[in-house]
Write a protein that holds these residues in place. Structure first.
Motif, PDB file in Angstrom:
ATOM      1  N   UNK A  64       3.177 -37.962 -31.909  1.00  0.00           N
ATOM      2  CA  UNK A  64       2.081 -37.953 -32.867  1.00  0.00           C
ATOM      3  C   UNK A  64       1.853 -36.478 -33.163  1.00  0.00           C
ATOM      4  N   UNK A  65       1.943 -36.111 -34.419  1.00  0.00           N
ATOM      5  CA  UNK A  65       1.904 -34.701 -34.801  1.00  0.00           C
ATOM      6  C   UNK A  65       1.029 -34.550 -36.034  1.00  0.00           C
ATOM      7  N   UNK A  66      -0.054 -33.798 -35.900  1.00  0.00           N
ATOM      8  CA  UNK A  66      -0.971 -33.601 -37.030  1.00  0.00           C
ATOM      9  C   UNK A  66      -0.285 -33.007 -38.256  1.00  0.00           C
ATOM     10  N   UNK A  67       0.811 -32.296 -38.040  1.00  0.00           N
ATOM     11  CA  UNK A  67       1.495 -31.683 -39.185  1.00  0.00           C
ATOM     12  C   UNK A  67       2.524 -32.621 -39.826  1.00  0.00           C
ATOM     13  N   UNK A  68       2.741 -33.810 -39.241  1.00  0.00           N
ATOM     14  CA  UNK A  68       3.707 -34.766 -39.804  1.00  0.00           C
ATOM     15  C   UNK A  68       3.177 -35.312 -41.129  1.00  0.00           C
ATOM     16  N   UNK A  69       4.068 -35.413 -42.073  1.00  0.00           N
ATOM     17  CA  UNK A  69       3.715 -36.042 -43.340  1.00  0.00           C
ATOM     18  C   UNK A  69       4.444 -37.380 -43.390  1.00  0.00           C
ATOM     19  N   UNK A  70       3.690 -38.446 -43.309  1.00  0.00           N
ATOM     20  CA  UNK A  70       4.300 -39.760 -43.305  1.00  0.00           C
ATOM     21  C   UNK A  70       4.821 -40.143 -41.942  1.00  0.00           C
ATOM     22  N   UNK A  71       5.882 -40.928 -41.963  1.00  0.00           N
ATOM     23  CA  UNK A  71       6.470 -41.499 -40.761  1.00  0.00           C
ATOM     24  C   UNK A  71       7.978 -41.328 -40.844  1.00  0.00           C
ATOM     25  N   UNK A  72       8.588 -41.001 -39.701  1.00  0.00           N
ATOM     26  CA  UNK A  72      10.049 -40.977 -39.657  1.00  0.00           C
ATOM     27  C   UNK A  72      10.506 -41.567 -38.334  1.00  0.00           C
ATOM     28  N   UNK A  73      11.723 -42.084 -38.336  1.00  0.00           N
ATOM     29  CA  UNK A  73      12.296 -42.703 -37.156  1.00  0.00           C
ATOM     30  C   UNK A  73      13.784 -42.394 -37.116  1.00  0.00           C
ATOM     31  N   UNK A  74      14.250 -41.940 -35.955  1.00  0.00           N
ATOM     32  CA  UNK A  74      15.676 -41.693 -35.747  1.00  0.00           C
ATOM     33  C   UNK A  74      16.055 -42.245 -34.379  1.00  0.00           C
ATOM     34  N   UNK A  75      17.340 -42.345 -34.120  1.00  0.00           N
ATOM     35  CA  UNK A  75      17.825 -42.766 -32.804  1.00  0.00           C
ATOM     36  C   UNK A  75      18.559 -41.594 -32.173  1.00  0.00           C
ATOM     37  N   UNK A  76      18.342 -41.409 -30.872  1.00  0.00           N
ATOM     38  CA  UNK A  76      19.044 -40.336 -30.173  1.00  0.00           C
ATOM     39  C   UNK A  76      20.431 -40.808 -29.753  1.00  0.00           C
ATOM     40  N   UNK A  77      21.172 -39.965 -29.061  1.00  0.00           N
ATOM     41  CA  UNK A  77      22.554 -40.275 -28.679  1.00  0.00           C
ATOM     42  C   UNK A  77      22.648 -41.477 -27.734  1.00  0.00           C
ATOM     43  N   UNK A  78      21.517 -41.870 -27.128  1.00  0.00           N
ATOM     44  CA  UNK A  78      21.493 -43.024 -26.233  1.00  0.00           C
ATOM     45  C   UNK A  78      20.968 -44.291 -26.900  1.00  0.00           C
ATOM     46  N   UNK A  79      20.681 -44.192 -28.196  1.00  0.00           N
ATOM     47  CA  UNK A  79      20.195 -45.349 -28.937  1.00  0.00           C
ATOM     48  C   UNK A  79      18.700 -45.569 -28.854  1.00  0.00           C
ATOM     49  N   UNK A  80      17.974 -44.625 -28.255  1.00  0.00           N
ATOM     50  CA  UNK A  80      16.514 -44.743 -28.145  1.00  0.00           C
ATOM     51  C   UNK A  80      15.879 -44.314 -29.459  1.00  0.00           C
ATOM     52  N   UNK A  81      14.951 -45.140 -29.938  1.00  0.00           N
ATOM     53  CA  UNK A  81      14.246 -44.815 -31.179  1.00  0.00           C
ATOM     54  C   UNK A  81      13.183 -43.749 -30.920  1.00  0.00           C
ATOM     55  N   UNK A  82      13.188 -42.698 -31.756  1.00  0.00           N
ATOM     56  CA  UNK A  82      12.196 -41.621 -31.723  1.00  0.00           C
ATOM     57  C   UNK A  82      11.437 -41.645 -33.043  1.00  0.00           C
ATOM     58  N   UNK A  83      10.113 -41.712 -32.952  1.00  0.00           N
ATOM     59  CA  UNK A  83       9.262 -41.715 -34.134  1.00  0.00           C
ATOM     60  C   UNK A  83       8.490 -40.403 -34.235  1.00  0.00           C
ATOM     61  N   UNK A  84       8.125 -40.061 -35.446  1.00  0.00           N
ATOM     62  CA  UNK A  84       7.236 -38.931 -35.709  1.00  0.00           C
ATOM     63  C   UNK A  84       6.231 -39.390 -36.750  1.00  0.00           C
ATOM     64  N   UNK A  85       4.944 -39.134 -36.489  1.00  0.00           N
ATOM     65  CA  UNK A  85       3.886 -39.633 -37.372  1.00  0.00           C
ATOM     66  C   UNK A  85       2.593 -38.879 -37.116  1.00  0.00           C
ATOM     67  N   UNK A  86       1.689 -38.929 -38.076  1.00  0.00           N
ATOM     68  CA  UNK A  86       0.336 -38.397 -37.887  1.00  0.00           C
ATOM     69  C   UNK A  86      -0.533 -39.511 -37.307  1.00  0.00           C
ATOM     70  N   UNK A  87      -1.689 -39.158 -36.770  1.00  0.00           N
ATOM     71  CA  UNK A  87      -2.620 -40.160 -36.245  1.00  0.00           C
ATOM     72  C   UNK A  87      -3.036 -41.121 -37.357  1.00  0.00           C
ATOM     73  N   UNK A  88      -3.286 -40.598 -38.530  1.00  0.00           N
ATOM     74  CA  UNK A  88      -3.677 -41.440 -39.678  1.00  0.00           C
ATOM     75  C   UNK A  88      -2.570 -42.434 -40.005  1.00  0.00           C
ATOM     76  N   UNK A  89      -1.331 -41.977 -40.021  1.00  0.00           N
ATOM     77  CA  UNK A  89      -0.198 -42.855 -40.313  1.00  0.00           C
ATOM     78  C   UNK A  89      -0.082 -43.945 -39.246  1.00  0.00           C
ATOM     79  N   UNK A  90      -0.251 -43.587 -37.972  1.00  0.00           N
ATOM     80  CA  UNK A  90      -0.184 -44.588 -36.914  1.00  0.00           C
ATOM     81  C   UNK A  90      -1.291 -45.620 -37.073  1.00  0.00           C
ATOM     82  N   UNK A  91      -2.497 -45.171 -37.358  1.00  0.00           N
ATOM     83  CA  UNK A  91      -3.608 -46.098 -37.536  1.00  0.00           C
ATOM     84  C   UNK A  91      -3.314 -47.093 -38.660  1.00  0.00           C
ATOM     85  N   UNK A  92      -2.714 -46.634 -39.741  1.00  0.00           N
ATOM     86  CA  UNK A  92      -2.349 -47.524 -40.854  1.00  0.00           C
ATOM     87  C   UNK A  92      -1.256 -48.502 -40.426  1.00  0.00           C
TER      88      UNK A  92
END
Length: 113
Positions: A64-92
């Protein structure tokens, strides 16, 4: 503010809320009765959803990053999903996925009913 995020599947939402509230030293920040709970601490954004067939499984991690604009999701080399989002985006996204959440003011308890 940047918080590490971890999301788990749990067998019993209320039992998990009780357990994790004791472990984290605070009640959840948001609860969708019977479905979802989330804690925001100074360093951690921790969420659980009731999914008995996947209980104990890691759903995803990220930030959760206040500087994130929107939402993004990627997978690492082990197949684990990593998300990046603002608190507002998560609440929505909570509302879109689980329905309207009850939110507690900082330090207050939120009823899961």
């Amino acid at each position: 503010m940047k918080r590490f995020h971890i999301a788990l599947a749990v067998a019993d939402l209320q039992a998990s809320i009780d357990d994790y509230s004791a472990r984290l030293g605070q009640p959840p920040t948001a609860v969708v009765a019977g479905k979802y709970a989330m804690w925001r601490t100074d360093l951690l954004n921790f969420s659980i959803n009731e999914s008995p067939q996947r209980a104990g499984s890691l759903r995803h991690v990220g930030f959760e990053d206040d500087s994130a604009t929107g939402y993004s999701s990627t997978r690492d080399v082990n197949g684990i999903e990593w998300e990046s989002f603002s608190a507002k985006e998560q609440d929505e996204r909570i509302v879109a996925a689980y329905g309207e959440a009850a939110y507690a003011p900082a330090g207050a308890s939120v009823s899961p009913d």
